[in-house]
Every structure is written in structure tokens, then in C-alpha cells.
Design a protein around this motif. Structure first.
Motif, PDB file in Angstrom:
ATOM      1  N   TYR A 168      -2.864   6.993   0.743  1.00 55.16           N
ATOM      2  CA  TYR A 168      -4.091   6.698   1.555  1.00 55.16           C
ATOM      3  C   TYR A 168      -5.026   7.913   1.637  1.00 55.16           C
ATOM      4  O   TYR A 168      -6.046   7.835   1.533  1.00 55.16           O
TER       5      TYR A 168
ATOM      6  N   LEU B  10      -7.091   0.545   5.333  1.00 53.96           N
ATOM      7  CA  LEU B  10      -8.090   1.311   5.985  1.00 53.96           C
ATOM      8  C   LEU B  10      -9.461   0.480   6.592  1.00 53.96           C
ATOM      9  O   LEU B  10     -10.082   0.952   7.307  1.00 53.96           O
TER      10      LEU B  10
ATOM     11  N   TRP C 242       2.881   7.622   1.308  1.00 51.44           N
ATOM     12  CA  TRP C 242       1.954   7.817   2.206  1.00 51.44           C
ATOM     13  C   TRP C 242       0.692   8.582   1.520  1.00 51.44           C
ATOM     14  O   TRP C 242      -0.331   8.407   2.236  1.00 51.44           O
TER      15      TRP C 242
ATOM     16  N   ALA D 147      -4.103  -0.110   0.028  1.00 52.82           N
ATOM     17  CA  ALA D 147      -4.325   1.039   1.036  1.00 52.82           C
ATOM     18  C   ALA D 147      -5.710   1.040   1.439  1.00 52.82           C
ATOM     19  O   ALA D 147      -6.196   1.120   2.674  1.00 52.82           O
TER      20      ALA D 147
ATOM     21  N   SER E 112       0.701  -1.323   0.125  1.00 54.08           N
ATOM     22  CA  SER E 112       0.120  -0.080   0.126  1.00 54.08           C
ATOM     23  C   SER E 112       0.892   1.209  -0.043  1.00 54.08           C
ATOM     24  O   SER E 112       0.490   2.372  -0.168  1.00 54.08           O
TER      25      SER E 112
END
Length: 277
Positions: A57, A250, A54, A246, A35
Motif C-alpha cells: 500500500y 484503496l 503491508w 492494493a 494485495s
């Protein structure tokens, strides 16, 4: 010789434990690492990201409808869990502590309902909720039945409540407490581990439920949950494995967080349900 044998046993047991931990942990680690990869690297054989993306996300959260899926899932799992616990506890209390004609038959009916697959009754239930009440395209056909209790929750709570000594209940009644007050003032505080276990089971079930939203909410994207919306997200990003991973992280993260925060109460509740039949 005995000391050496004990050391070998310790090494063997802990080696099996480490192997089992790696077996369950490595797929999740692979999920998280993928991810955080770029689009091109996610399609390669690399196991570690060259650059930690990052922002993947953030892209998932910016996807139209994703926050709506989150809100719907929280409503379904949260409200459904509360309704299940509130409706199942009095029934379990009656089956565990009341002496009445037909108590064993009632318990057998509860157990038989646990063995009934939901697919068996899905057609009449759909006709009732969707055709008679017009609630298709919403999550209410999944939430409202939880106000009538759940067979597994009733059985699990009943098993836990049998471990509470009757002397506590008799003392409360001597002090003038009725059945409802005894349930709220005496039984409820002592049954917290069992209630926590039931609540977690129900929360996990509702959070991960795919079958129910597919039946009742598939026609309305505004009522989708994360489990059902993730399938749509995967179809729209079938080549963007980093974004798909990703989104999966979550979806899984809240369940993992809730379990670790309530792990002690969950284990205690499940363990004590088997102490007494």
C-alpha cells in the motif's frame, strides 16, 4: 409439526442469507488477500499470503500521481455532491408542495430526463465545455453542471418530501415564515434522511465515474480521478497483481466506509421515498 416447519424455514432463510453474503464478500476478501502478497506469490494459486506485505500500500501511494488522483476525486465527488443537493432540493420542494399550472408536466420532464442516457448529449456538451469555454483537461465540465440540479436527485427528493405533512408547512407560514424560511427551518431538518440518500447516490456516482473524466480530463494527467488513473496504474503494473489489487482496495475503501457510516440514513431515505407518490 408446526414448530419443526418454522425451524426448517428459519434454517432455509438464514442459509440463503449466508450464501448471498459470501457471494458478495468473498471477491473482496480475495482482493484484500492478494494485495498483501509478494510479487511472486500473487501469480501463484495460493489464497493466503505467506508473508503479509503491508508495504504494497505504501508503494501504491508512492506512485507518481496517485495522491493527485485522490485529491481530484475528492474535489469532484465532494463539491459535486454539495452542488447537487443544494440545487436539487428547492426544485424538489416546489414540485412536492407547490400547486401551479404545469406541475405535472414539469414532473414528467424530470422523469424523461432520467431516461436520457448521458452518451446521447456528450458531443454537444463536449463542444460547449471544451471548445466554447476552453475547459477541456479539467474536471469543471463535470462539476459545474451539478449546480443546475440532477433529475434523479430531484425526483428522489420530491418523493421524500411528499411524505412530510402539509400541516407543518402551514403552521410555519402562520407564524410568518416565507417559503425560503419554511424550507430551511422546517423542511430541511425533516428531510435529512432523503438528503442523505441523494448525497450518497451522487457521491458514489462521482467517485466511481469513469466515462466523464475519460471525455474531459484524459489529455491532462494532473486532472485524472482515481477511476481513470487506476486504468493507467493497471497498465503500468500489469504483472504486479498485488500492487494492482492494493490500488483497487484503496479506491474502494472510502466508498465502503462512507456507506457503512451512513447506512441507517441511506436505507431510511430510500425506503420513505416510496411511501407516497
Amino acid at each position: 409439526m408446526t414448530r419443526r416447519k418454522a425451524s426448517l424455514q428459519w434454517i432455509a432463510v438464514h442459509s440463503l442469507g449466508v450464501a448471498a453474503a459470501l457471494f458478495f464478500t468473498l471477491p473482496f476478501v480475495f482482493l484484500v488477500l492478494t494485495s498483501l502478497m509478494s510479487d511472486s506469490q500473487a501469480l501463484s494459486r495460493d489464497l493466503v499470503p505467506h508473508t503479509w506485505e503491508w508495504g504494497n500500500y505504501r508503494k501504491v501511494f508512492d506512485t507518481p500521481g496517485f495522491l493527485t488522483w485522490w485529491r481530484n476525486t475528492l474535489l469532484y465527488a465532494g463539491l459535486g455532491t454539495v452542488l447537487t443537493v443544494v440545487s436539487s432540493l428547492p426544485v424538489a420542494y416546489a414540485l412536492a408542495k407547490f400547486r401551479f399550472r404545469g406541475r405535472r408536466l414539469s414532473l414528467m420532464l424530470v422523469i424523461s430526463m432520467m431516461m436520457l442516457p448521458p452518451q446521447v448529449v456528450v458531443i454537444p456538451m463536449y463542444l460547449f465545455w471544451a471548445k466554447q469555454l476552453g475547459l477541456s483537461g479539467t474536471l469543471w465540465p463535470l462539476i459545474l453542471p451539478m449546480a443546475c440540479g440532477d433529475a434523479f436527485s430531484v425526483f428522489l427528493l420530491r418523493q421524500f418530501l411528499t411524505t412530510i405533512p402539509d400541516e407543518y408547512l402551514d403552521a410555519a407560514k402562520v407564524d410568518g415564515c416565507g417559503e425560503l424560511r419554511t424550507l430551511l427551518r422546517v423542511v430541511l431538518p425533516m428531510a435529512r434522511p432523503g438528503i442523505a440518500a441523494v448525497a450518497l447516490f451522487q457521491f458514489f456516482y462521482a467517485w466511481n465515474d469513469y466515462f466523464g473524466p475519460q471525455i474531459y480530463a484524459s489529455e491532462n494527467p494532473g486532472a485524472w480521478t482515481l477511476s481513470y488513473g487506476l486504468e493507467s496504474f493497471k497498465g503500468a503494473h500489469h504483472t504486479d497483481w498485488n500492487l494492482t489489487m492494493a490500488a483497487t482496495v484503496l479506491v474502494m475503501a472510502p466508498v465502503i466506509l462512507v456507506f457503512f457510516l451512513a447506512q441507517k440514513a441511506f436505507v431510511e431515505g430510500v425506503t420513505l421515498t416510496g411511501v407516497k407518490g
